[in-house]
Design an enzyme around this catalytic site. Structure first.
Site, PDB file in Angstrom:
ATOM      1  CB  THR A 265      -0.887   0.005   1.256  1.00 34.37           C
ATOM      2  OG1 THR A 265      -1.742  -1.137   1.212  1.00 34.37           O
ATOM      3  CG2 THR A 265      -1.745   1.253   1.351  1.00 34.37           C
ATOM      4  N   GLY A 266       0.393   2.312  -0.629  1.00 33.36           N
ATOM      5  CA  GLY A 266       1.108   3.584  -0.559  1.00 33.36           C
ATOM      6  C   GLY A 266       1.350   4.174  -1.944  1.00 33.36           C
ATOM      7  CB  SER A 267       2.646   7.484  -2.970  1.00 30.40           C
ATOM      8  OG  SER A 267       3.821   7.515  -2.190  1.00 30.40           O
ATOM      9  CB  THR A 268       6.436   3.553  -3.455  1.00 30.60           C
ATOM     10  OG1 THR A 268       6.815   4.665  -2.634  1.00 30.60           O
ATOM     11  CG2 THR A 268       7.614   3.130  -4.318  1.00 30.60           C
TER      12      THR A 268
ATOM     13  CG  ASP B 177       4.192  -2.744   1.246  1.00 31.23           C
ATOM     14  OD1 ASP B 177       3.899  -1.633   0.765  1.00 31.23           O
ATOM     15  OD2 ASP B 177       3.722  -3.157   2.323  1.00 31.23           O
ATOM     16  N   GLY B 178       6.197  -0.792  -0.210  1.00 32.50           N
ATOM     17  CA  GLY B 178       7.056   0.324   0.156  1.00 32.50           C
ATOM     18  C   GLY B 178       7.397   0.272   1.638  1.00 32.50           C
ATOM     19  CB  ALA B 179       9.579   0.684   3.886  1.00 33.00           C
ATOM     20  CG  ASP B 180       6.268   4.723   6.489  1.00 36.77           C
ATOM     21  OD1 ASP B 180       5.851   5.470   5.591  1.00 36.77           O
ATOM     22  OD2 ASP B 180       5.566   3.841   7.027  1.00 36.77           O
TER      23      ASP B 180
ATOM     24  CD  GLU C 180       1.467  -1.981   4.402  1.00 38.46           C
ATOM     25  OE1 GLU C 180       1.224  -1.152   3.521  1.00 38.46           O
ATOM     26  OE2 GLU C 180       2.101  -1.692   5.441  1.00 38.46           O
TER      27      GLU C 180
HETATM   28  C1  5RP Z   1       1.527   1.847   4.266  1.00 38.28           C
HETATM   29  C2  5RP Z   1       2.997   1.707   4.240  1.00 38.28           C
HETATM   30  C3  5RP Z   1       3.718   2.318   3.082  1.00 38.28           C
HETATM   31  O1  5RP Z   1       4.491   1.346   2.482  1.00 38.28           O
HETATM   32  C4  5RP Z   1       4.603   3.417   3.586  1.00 38.28           C
HETATM   33  O2  5RP Z   1       3.834   4.345   4.326  1.00 38.28           O
HETATM   34  C5  5RP Z   1       5.302   4.129   2.417  1.00 38.28           C
HETATM   35  O3  5RP Z   1       4.364   4.846   1.677  1.00 38.28           O
HETATM   36  P1  5RP Z   1       4.760   5.689   0.405  1.00 38.28           P
HETATM   37  O4  5RP Z   1       5.164   4.726  -0.662  1.00 38.28           O
HETATM   38  O5  5RP Z   1       3.516   6.452   0.062  1.00 38.28           O
HETATM   39  O6  5RP Z   1       5.895   6.627   0.755  1.00 38.28           O
HETATM   40  O7  5RP Z   1       3.614   1.122   5.077  1.00 38.28           O
HETATM   41  O8  5RP Z   1       0.984   1.301   5.432  1.00 38.28           O
END
Ligand code: 5RP
Length: 214
Positions: free
Chosen positions: A28-31, A81-84, A103
């Site tokens: 989930t997320g923009s990436t 998946d992406g990450a923060d 996730e």
């Molecule tokens: C969602 C997440 C996302 O992977 C994380 O927040 C990164 O998001 P983005 O790709 O928008 O920067 O863990 O729960």
């Protein structure tokens, strides 16, 4: 270069891990949104996807990609998946988008976890990004007090309800030197559904700005 362009490059590089006939785990997320858009080009070659959020499900379906229940498909070969935040050992903070529980379930059920990020998310030590924790609503205050007792500063993400009907606390002021121990300790608080630390099951591959990290 624009951060969105760097995210897009990582998402596109992850498409190389998708094989014919796969059911792909999707974060989930923009990436990940860029990844889903790229996956649309492979639609005829894959079985479909298992999605980690209502948001990703809607985007997958809009592209005509079939979305399956994890129970119906069993273990997956690939999760993207992406990450923060991402540390040098591929341990992650996730949950900025609030989808951390699904996730983590899909990451755990997958043979290979490919994490797609831009360089700003690489850190030597996790914790600058507030650590998200999904909690059962009735336990919110009790969990927050326990987190305070453990040395963190929890902030309720007011107004946010997860896809599972729960609340999110973001823990500020942490320096996570031992991610596995921290994941275990927070997971043990009654009322915590999931802590957004992915250390026991880190990423297998990390792609930064479109390039696989050595
Ligand atoms: C969602 C997440 C996302 O992977 C994380 O927040 C990164 O998001 P983005 O790709 O928008 O920067 O863990 O729960």
């Amino acid at each position: 270069m624009d951060r969105n362009e760097l995210k897009k490059r990582s998402a596109q590089a992850a498409l190389a891990f998708v094989e014919d006939g796969m059911t792909v785990g999707v974060g989930t997320g923009s990436t990940v949104a860029f990844f889903i858009d790229g996956l649309a080009g492979l639609r005829g070659r894959i079985e479909g996807a298992v999605s980690s959020s209502e948001q990703s499900t809607a985007r997958l379906r809009a592209h005509g990609i079939a979305v399956f229940d994890l129970n119906a498909v069993g273990p997956l070969q690939l999760y993207v998946d992406g990450a923060d935040e991402c540390d040098p050992r591929n341990c992650l903070i996730k949950g900025g988008g609030g989808a951390l529980t699904r996730e983590k379930i899909i990451a755990q059920a997958s043979e290979r976890f490919v994490c797609i990020i831009d360089d700003a998310k690489q850190v030597p030590v996790l914790g600058r990004f507030p650590l998200p924790v999904e909690v059962i609503p009735m336990a919110r205050s009790a969990v927050a007090r326990e987190i305070q007792r453990m040395g963190g500063r929890p902030v309720w993400r007011e107004g946010v309800v997860t896809d599972n009907g729960n609340a999110i606390l973001d823990i500020h002021g942490l320096r996570i030197d031992d991610p596995i121990a921290t994941e275990r300790d927070y997971n043990q608080i009654p009322g915590v559904v999931t802590v957004g630390l992915f250390a026991r099951r880190p990423a297998d591959v990390v792609i930064v700005d479109g390039v696989r990290r050595a």
